[in-house]
Design a protein around this motif. Structure first.
Motif, mmCIF file in Angstrom:
data_model
loop_
_atom_site.group_PDB
_atom_site.id
_atom_site.type_symbol
_atom_site.label_atom_id
_atom_site.label_comp_id
_atom_site.label_asym_id
_atom_site.label_seq_id
_atom_site.Cartn_x
_atom_site.Cartn_y
_atom_site.Cartn_z
ATOM 1 N N CYS A 18 -19.901 6.064 -18.669
ATOM 2 C CA CYS A 18 -21.155 6.785 -18.899
ATOM 3 C C CYS A 18 -21.094 8.046 -18.044
ATOM 4 N N PRO A 19 -20.709 9.179 -18.626
ATOM 5 C CA PRO A 19 -20.596 10.398 -17.816
ATOM 6 C C PRO A 19 -21.915 10.841 -17.205
ATOM 7 N N ALA A 20 -23.036 10.443 -17.798
ATOM 8 C CA ALA A 20 -24.328 10.838 -17.247
ATOM 9 C C ALA A 20 -24.598 10.169 -15.901
ATOM 10 N N ARG A 21 -24.056 8.986 -15.696
ATOM 11 C CA ARG A 21 -24.345 8.254 -14.458
ATOM 12 C C ARG A 21 -23.910 9.051 -13.237
ATOM 13 N N SER A 22 -22.775 9.708 -13.314
ATOM 14 C CA SER A 22 -22.306 10.520 -12.194
ATOM 15 C C SER A 22 -22.500 12.008 -12.447
ATOM 16 N N GLY A 23 -23.114 12.353 -13.591
ATOM 17 C CA GLY A 23 -23.303 13.750 -13.956
ATOM 18 C C GLY A 23 -24.766 14.118 -14.049
ATOM 19 N N ASP A 24 -25.135 14.801 -15.121
ATOM 20 C CA ASP A 24 -26.502 15.258 -15.318
ATOM 21 C C ASP A 24 -27.335 14.136 -15.926
ATOM 22 N N HIS A 25 -28.200 13.555 -15.132
ATOM 23 C CA HIS A 25 -29.061 12.469 -15.616
ATOM 24 C C HIS A 25 -30.510 12.697 -15.211
ATOM 25 N N LEU A 26 -30.926 13.957 -15.160
ATOM 26 C CA LEU A 26 -32.276 14.277 -14.708
ATOM 27 C C LEU A 26 -33.344 13.579 -15.543
ATOM 28 N N ARG A 27 -33.072 13.393 -16.840
ATOM 29 C CA ARG A 27 -34.028 12.734 -17.729
ATOM 30 C C ARG A 27 -33.684 11.252 -17.936
ATOM 31 N N GLY A 28 -32.815 10.736 -17.105
ATOM 32 C CA GLY A 28 -32.316 9.378 -17.284
ATOM 33 C C GLY A 28 -33.284 8.302 -16.823
ATOM 34 N N VAL A 29 -32.771 7.077 -16.773
ATOM 35 C CA VAL A 29 -33.591 5.905 -16.474
ATOM 36 C C VAL A 29 -34.004 5.882 -15.009
ATOM 37 N N VAL A 30 -35.100 5.206 -14.749
ATOM 38 C CA VAL A 30 -35.503 4.908 -13.384
ATOM 39 C C VAL A 30 -35.526 3.396 -13.168
ATOM 40 N N VAL A 31 -35.405 2.636 -14.253
ATOM 41 C CA VAL A 31 -35.197 1.187 -14.203
ATOM 42 C C VAL A 31 -33.810 0.967 -14.787
ATOM 43 N N ASP A 32 -32.841 0.695 -13.947
ATOM 44 C CA ASP A 32 -31.430 0.679 -14.349
ATOM 45 C C ASP A 32 -31.069 -0.707 -14.887
ATOM 46 N N GLN A 33 -30.919 -0.820 -16.204
ATOM 47 C CA GLN A 33 -30.661 -2.111 -16.838
ATOM 48 C C GLN A 33 -29.177 -2.383 -17.101
ATOM 49 N N GLY A 34 -28.341 -1.359 -17.072
ATOM 50 C CA GLY A 34 -26.942 -1.601 -17.429
ATOM 51 C C GLY A 34 -26.117 -0.341 -17.370
ATOM 52 N N PRO A 35 -24.928 -0.367 -17.962
ATOM 53 C CA PRO A 35 -23.985 0.752 -17.806
ATOM 54 C C PRO A 35 -24.491 2.093 -18.309
ATOM 55 N N CYS A 36 -25.234 2.125 -19.430
ATOM 56 C CA CYS A 36 -25.750 3.376 -19.984
ATOM 57 C C CYS A 36 -27.070 3.723 -19.305
ATOM 58 N N VAL A 37 -27.292 5.010 -19.025
ATOM 59 C CA VAL A 37 -28.498 5.403 -18.294
ATOM 60 C C VAL A 37 -29.421 6.289 -19.128
ATOM 61 N N ALA A 38 -29.264 6.279 -20.439
ATOM 62 C CA ALA A 38 -30.124 7.072 -21.312
ATOM 63 C C ALA A 38 -31.341 6.250 -21.723
ATOM 64 N N PRO A 39 -32.563 6.714 -21.472
ATOM 65 C CA PRO A 39 -33.750 5.963 -21.889
ATOM 66 C C PRO A 39 -33.846 5.888 -23.411
ATOM 67 N N HIS A 40 -34.442 4.799 -23.886
ATOM 68 C CA HIS A 40 -34.688 4.736 -25.328
ATOM 69 C C HIS A 40 -35.789 5.721 -25.683
ATOM 70 N N PRO A 41 -35.615 6.501 -26.763
ATOM 71 C CA PRO A 41 -36.542 7.596 -27.031
ATOM 72 C C PRO A 41 -37.725 7.279 -27.933
ATOM 73 N N SER A 42 -37.865 6.049 -28.424
ATOM 74 C CA SER A 42 -38.875 5.768 -29.441
ATOM 75 C C SER A 42 -40.270 5.597 -28.856
ATOM 76 N N SER A 43 -41.176 6.518 -29.195
ATOM 77 C CA SER A 43 -42.575 6.375 -28.802
ATOM 78 C C SER A 43 -43.260 5.257 -29.582
ATOM 79 N N LEU A 44 -42.904 5.103 -30.851
ATOM 80 C CA LEU A 44 -43.531 4.050 -31.647
ATOM 81 C C LEU A 44 -43.167 2.673 -31.125
ATOM 82 N N ALA A 45 -41.952 2.521 -30.599
ATOM 83 C CA ALA A 45 -41.554 1.223 -30.052
ATOM 84 C C ALA A 45 -42.433 0.846 -28.871
ATOM 85 N N VAL A 46 -42.791 1.822 -28.049
ATOM 86 C CA VAL A 46 -43.666 1.546 -26.902
ATOM 87 C C VAL A 46 -45.023 1.039 -27.392
#
Length: 348
Positions: free
Chosen positions: A142-170
């Motif tokens: 996951c290049p974002a983990r050690s790179g640009d992750h300003l918009r990334g997760v704050v609850v770290d669930q696993g290897p990928c750090v990209a938040p899920h983007p679905s507003s309807l899912a919330v």
């Protein structure tokens, strides 16, 4: 990664769910609903090229189908704009309608679909840059983990750090909604034309934050056909709040949807609460500690010490990355704001 345009791919237009499921089960085919995110992903190589299965002609996948008690089944091809402008949905399930009205732009909402929003790819800039490989494009990091992750997760669930983007899912998670899925039978030897098997999943079951290779758990051949919301409780209160860099055309950094069931037709104390958040983890999350603290809160009054303590306790839920520590207070303030809105809102 290989980049390609939709016009370069073979496209079929099935006329039944069974036909669509069979075509999706073989040959790396992908469904096309509104196509808003699909086009962008194909052009930057975030999706492997393959045949497209256009769902426009499949009957029964669009519209809101109401039961007498206010429960509703929403077809997966229903547009986001239809949700946001449906007066009955706004009256009976206002948190979902508010989330639909807030996302993207009017042009996107008029094309994007419920199913597409739930199953869209994440917004990570590394995923969408053909110069990089990651877990989701066949790589091993996951290049974002050690790179640009300003918009990334704050609850770290696993290897990928990209938040899920679905507003309807919330919103659907806060409403205890379920998703209906047609399980593909395949198109090879031994397959037949019978209707595919169906499954009903809770919204939370649609996602797996520990799997870095995809943004949902559906298998090739699976087709999300609808979402279903249970009947509302008389006197429910609900609200939606998002924190974003700008008010329009932006994915939220944090968002929250709350649903409160109150005694005495909506004017008495809270007897049950549902609070869901997005933009903070690989999956939308419920906040059971905040929900429990809200029981007993009284509409029109400030939240008590239990709620304040639960909001402070959200910091313990968080495991911020080096650049996402700012999301801890942003999560707390967004949840506080949506609670204040719901307690002040007129009951349904």
């Amino acid at each position: 990664m290989t980049t390609v345009r939709q016009s370069e791919l073979t496209t079929s237009r099935p006329t039944s769910v069974a036909e669509a499921s069979r075509e999706l089960a073989g040959g790396g085919a992908r469904p096309r609903a509104g196509g808003t995110d699909l086009a962008a992903c194909l052009e930057v190589g975030a999706l492997a090229p393959g045949p497209l299965v256009d769902l426009l002609d499949v009957p029964g996948l669009r519209g809101c189908h109401w039961a007498g008690d206010g429960a509703v089944r929403i077809g997966a091809m229903t547009t986001v704009a239809e949700l946001g402008t449906d007066p009955r949905l706004a009256g009976l399930h206002p948190g979902l309608a508010a989330a639909a009205r807030a996302l993207a732009t009017p042009q996107i909402r008029g094309t994007a679909t419920v199913g597409g929003n739930l199953l869209q790819r994440n917004r990570c800039s590394y995923l969408r840059n053909p110069a990089f490989d990651c877990f989701q494009t066949g790589g091993g990091t996951c290049p974002a983990r050690s790179g640009d992750h300003l918009r990334g997760v704050v609850v770290d669930q696993g290897p990928c750090v990209a938040p899920h983007p679905s507003s309807l899912a919330v919103a659907l998670l806060a409403y205890d909604a379920t998703v209906h899925v047609a399980r593909g039978r395949g198109s090879g030897p031994g397959s037949d034309a019978r209707s595919p098997e169906t499954a009903e999943l809770g919204v939370a079951e649609l996602y797996d934050g520990t799997d870095p290779t995809g943004d949902h758990v559906l298998a090739p051949g699976d087709l999300l056909t609808a979402v279903a919301l249970p009947a509302p409780v008389p006197g429910e209160r609900a609200a939606h709040l998002r924190a974003a860099g700008r008010s329009r055309a932006e994915w939220p950094l944090v968002e929250a949807v709350i649903r409160l069931e109150c005694a005495d037709g909506g004017t008495g104390p809270v007897v049950r609460a549902a609070v869901a958040v997005g933009g903070v983890a690989r999956t939308p999350l419920r906040l059971p500690g905040v929900e429990a603290a809200l029981v007993g809160a009284v509409p029109g009054e400030e939240a008590g010490a239990a709620v304040v303590g639960a909001l402070e306790g959200l910091a313990e839920l968080c495991s911020p990355l080096p650049a996402t520590g700012y999301k801890v207070p942003l999560l707390q303030s967004t949840v506080r704001g949506v609670i204040e809105q719901a307690l002040a809102a007129p009951n349904r």
